[in-house]
Motif scaffolding. Sequence first.
Motif, PDB file in Angstrom:
ATOM      1  N   MET A 168      67.606  43.937  81.486  1.00 23.82           N
ATOM      2  CA  MET A 168      66.865  42.864  80.801  1.00 23.82           C
ATOM      3  C   MET A 168      66.670  43.219  79.327  1.00 23.82           C
ATOM      4  SD  MET A 168      64.019  42.079  83.682  1.00 23.82           S
ATOM      5  CE  MET A 168      64.476  41.666  85.355  1.00 23.82           C
ATOM      6  N   TYR A 169      66.329  44.503  79.065  1.00 27.15           N
ATOM      7  CA  TYR A 169      66.166  44.921  77.665  1.00 27.15           C
ATOM      8  C   TYR A 169      67.516  44.849  76.949  1.00 27.15           C
ATOM      9  CZ  TYR A 169      61.439  46.228  78.813  1.00 27.15           C
ATOM     10  OH  TYR A 169      60.125  46.167  79.199  1.00 27.15           O
ATOM     11  N   ARG A 170      68.560  45.192  77.669  1.00 31.64           N
ATOM     12  CA  ARG A 170      69.906  45.109  77.069  1.00 31.64           C
ATOM     13  C   ARG A 170      70.246  43.656  76.746  1.00 31.64           C
ATOM     14  NH1 ARG A 170      73.173  49.711  77.851  1.00 31.64           N
ATOM     15  NH2 ARG A 170      71.957  51.388  78.775  1.00 31.64           N
ATOM     16  N   ALA A 171      69.883  42.736  77.653  1.00 28.80           N
ATOM     17  CA  ALA A 171      70.215  41.323  77.427  1.00 28.80           C
ATOM     18  C   ALA A 171      69.413  40.756  76.253  1.00 28.80           C
ATOM     19  CB  ALA A 171      69.951  40.514  78.693  1.00 28.80           C
ATOM     20  N   VAL A 172      68.152  41.198  76.105  1.00 28.55           N
ATOM     21  CA  VAL A 172      67.366  40.749  74.949  1.00 28.55           C
ATOM     22  C   VAL A 172      68.028  41.258  73.661  1.00 28.55           C
ATOM     23  CG1 VAL A 172      65.150  41.013  73.742  1.00 28.55           C
ATOM     24  CG2 VAL A 172      65.177  40.517  76.188  1.00 28.55           C
ATOM     25  N   ARG A 227      59.243  46.986  71.093  1.00 33.09           N
ATOM     26  CA  ARG A 227      58.472  45.829  70.597  1.00 33.09           C
ATOM     27  C   ARG A 227      57.541  45.292  71.684  1.00 33.09           C
ATOM     28  NH1 ARG A 227      62.889  41.898  68.512  1.00 33.09           N
ATOM     29  NH2 ARG A 227      61.127  40.473  68.658  1.00 33.09           N
ATOM     30  N   ARG A 228      56.254  45.251  71.346  1.00 33.07           N
ATOM     31  CA  ARG A 228      55.234  44.836  72.311  1.00 33.07           C
ATOM     32  C   ARG A 228      55.511  43.463  72.915  1.00 33.07           C
ATOM     33  NH1 ARG A 228      50.131  46.765  73.080  1.00 33.07           N
ATOM     34  NH2 ARG A 228      50.351  48.107  71.271  1.00 33.07           N
ATOM     35  N   GLU A 229      55.923  42.493  72.051  1.00 38.66           N
ATOM     36  CA  GLU A 229      56.094  41.119  72.550  1.00 38.66           C
ATOM     37  C   GLU A 229      57.279  41.043  73.516  1.00 38.66           C
ATOM     38  OE1 GLU A 229      56.538  42.211  69.540  1.00 38.66           O
ATOM     39  OE2 GLU A 229      58.189  41.240  68.479  1.00 38.66           O
ATOM     40  N   VAL A 230      58.282  41.887  73.300  1.00 43.84           N
ATOM     41  CA  VAL A 230      59.429  41.923  74.212  1.00 43.84           C
ATOM     42  C   VAL A 230      58.970  42.478  75.560  1.00 43.84           C
ATOM     43  CG1 VAL A 230      61.664  43.044  74.678  1.00 43.84           C
ATOM     44  CG2 VAL A 230      61.162  42.158  72.379  1.00 43.84           C
ATOM     45  N   ARG A 231      58.210  43.558  75.520  1.00 48.50           N
ATOM     46  CA  ARG A 231      57.758  44.190  76.766  1.00 48.50           C
ATOM     47  C   ARG A 231      56.860  43.231  77.556  1.00 48.50           C
ATOM     48  NH1 ARG A 231      59.752  49.135  76.858  1.00 48.50           N
ATOM     49  NH2 ARG A 231      58.994  49.245  78.983  1.00 48.50           N
ATOM     50  N   GLU A 232      55.974  42.534  76.843  1.00 47.02           N
ATOM     51  CA  GLU A 232      55.083  41.614  77.566  1.00 47.02           C
ATOM     52  C   GLU A 232      55.891  40.553  78.309  1.00 47.02           C
ATOM     53  OE1 GLU A 232      51.149  42.156  74.751  1.00 47.02           O
ATOM     54  OE2 GLU A 232      52.298  40.275  74.599  1.00 47.02           O
ATOM     55  N   VAL A 274      63.240  47.087  95.187  1.00 45.92           N
ATOM     56  CA  VAL A 274      63.374  48.400  94.576  1.00 45.92           C
ATOM     57  C   VAL A 274      63.598  48.084  93.106  1.00 45.92           C
ATOM     58  CG1 VAL A 274      64.780  50.472  94.347  1.00 45.92           C
ATOM     59  CG2 VAL A 274      64.473  49.439  96.601  1.00 45.92           C
ATOM     60  N   MET A 275      62.705  48.550  92.254  1.00 50.63           N
ATOM     61  CA  MET A 275      62.828  48.223  90.829  1.00 50.63           C
ATOM     62  C   MET A 275      62.947  49.515  90.051  1.00 50.63           C
ATOM     63  SD  MET A 275      60.371  45.581  88.754  1.00 50.63           S
ATOM     64  CE  MET A 275      60.968  44.058  89.444  1.00 50.63           C
ATOM     65  N   GLU A 276      63.938  49.581  89.166  1.00 52.31           N
ATOM     66  CA  GLU A 276      64.079  50.821  88.386  1.00 52.31           C
ATOM     67  C   GLU A 276      63.973  50.571  86.898  1.00 52.31           C
ATOM     68  OE1 GLU A 276      66.590  51.896  86.244  1.00 52.31           O
ATOM     69  OE2 GLU A 276      68.519  51.136  86.953  1.00 52.31           O
ATOM     70  N   GLY A 277      63.427  51.562  86.176  1.00 49.30           N
ATOM     71  CA  GLY A 277      63.275  51.420  84.730  1.00 49.30           C
ATOM     72  C   GLY A 277      62.582  52.622  84.126  1.00 49.30           C
ATOM     73  N   ARG A 278      61.662  52.351  83.208  1.00 49.61           N
ATOM     74  CA  ARG A 278      60.948  53.437  82.537  1.00 49.61           C
ATOM     75  C   ARG A 278      59.436  53.364  82.793  1.00 49.61           C
ATOM     76  NH1 ARG A 278      65.639  53.443  81.610  1.00 49.61           N
ATOM     77  NH2 ARG A 278      66.797  54.428  79.912  1.00 49.61           N
ATOM     78  N   ASP A 279      58.952  52.133  83.071  1.00 47.62           N
ATOM     79  CA  ASP A 279      57.498  51.910  83.166  1.00 47.62           C
ATOM     80  C   ASP A 279      57.153  51.177  84.454  1.00 47.62           C
ATOM     81  OD1 ASP A 279      58.791  49.546  82.573  1.00 47.62           O
ATOM     82  OD2 ASP A 279      57.223  48.795  81.249  1.00 47.62           O
ATOM     83  N   ILE A 280      57.972  51.290  85.474  1.00 47.31           N
ATOM     84  CA  ILE A 280      57.732  50.494  86.688  1.00 47.31           C
ATOM     85  C   ILE A 280      56.500  51.021  87.428  1.00 47.31           C
ATOM     86  CG2 ILE A 280      58.760  49.492  88.774  1.00 47.31           C
ATOM     87  CD1 ILE A 280      60.175  48.807  86.063  1.00 47.31           C
ATOM     88  N   ALA A 314      53.883  51.509  76.506  1.00 47.97           N
ATOM     89  CA  ALA A 314      54.515  51.941  77.753  1.00 47.97           C
ATOM     90  C   ALA A 314      55.568  53.037  77.563  1.00 47.97           C
ATOM     91  CB  ALA A 314      55.135  50.727  78.452  1.00 47.97           C
ATOM     92  N   PRO A 315      55.159  54.161  76.986  1.00 40.07           N
ATOM     93  CA  PRO A 315      56.140  55.249  76.842  1.00 40.07           C
ATOM     94  C   PRO A 315      56.593  55.785  78.201  1.00 40.07           C
ATOM     95  CG  PRO A 315      53.936  56.036  76.317  1.00 40.07           C
ATOM     96  CD  PRO A 315      53.812  54.555  76.529  1.00 40.07           C
ATOM     97  N   LEU A 316      57.799  56.336  78.223  1.00 42.91           N
ATOM     98  CA  LEU A 316      58.334  56.894  79.474  1.00 42.91           C
ATOM     99  C   LEU A 316      57.497  58.086  79.919  1.00 42.91           C
ATOM    100  CD1 LEU A 316      60.606  57.264  81.614  1.00 42.91           C
ATOM    101  CD2 LEU A 316      61.776  58.685  79.943  1.00 42.91           C
ATOM    102  N   ASN A 317      56.902  57.970  81.100  1.00 41.72           N
ATOM    103  CA  ASN A 317      56.009  58.992  81.660  1.00 41.72           C
ATOM    104  C   ASN A 317      55.982  58.838  83.158  1.00 41.72           C
ATOM    105  OD1 ASN A 317      54.517  60.763  80.073  1.00 41.72           O
ATOM    106  ND2 ASN A 317      53.376  59.045  79.191  1.00 41.72           N
TER     107      ASN A 317
END
Length: 204
Positions: free
Chosen positions: A34-38, A87-92, A108-114, A168-171
């Motif tokens: 989704m981030y790639r498509a944006v 970008r905050r507005e993209v993440r929201e 099953v959802m994969e990412g950085r902030d799931i 939402a940093p990767l953690n």
Amino acid sequence: MQIAIDGPAAAGKTSLGRALASRFGCLFVETGKMYRAVALGAERGLPLAEIDLTIDKNGHLFLNGEDVTDLLHTPRLDEASSKVATRREVRERLVDLQRRIAAGQDVVMEGRDIGTVVLPRADVKIFLQASARERALRRARERNAPDVSLTLEELIARDERDRTRDVAPLNPACDATIIDTDRKSLDEVISEAQDLVKERLRER
Ligand code: DC
């Protein structure tokens, strides 16, 4: 059931996610797409408000109705998506879309902030990690990239951006199980993760 898989680039999230989704009959959602498509939309001059994303049950991603799945995994979009993801507005926008997809069905959802942001109440949270060198080797192999050191450099830059951004940093979530995949085969990682899911299903 909700299964969240997070971790840095090329840690093996997609292979694990696909295997778990197939084993437990869940929809598999790769949120990085989704981030790639944006980022692709932005390259095409589309403002965020004019970007409409949908995914089908096979994980194909549609940008304003066009199937762009095969256009998303390029070094250019590796970089651009990681920038757009700060970008905050993209993440929201994307977090909202991801939650709507996860509502009312097994995912099953994969990412950085799931596990930390998108599905904080997920039944199972897994954080995959592996050394940067191992991940660069895997990514270079996957993409037939001749120069592993360049892949490594790009990966480290992207990790740094994903880990240090304000939103939402990767953690790993505090209740995530961390699996280090460095010296494990994919089958071993899948089996470890399946055991976690089965244990959780027994507890329910
Ligand atoms: O998983 P991927 O490499 O396809 O993700 C592309 C970029 O998108 C990655 O650099 C960070 C960002 N991303 C994110 O910030 N949050 C997510 N849930 C998924 C991806």
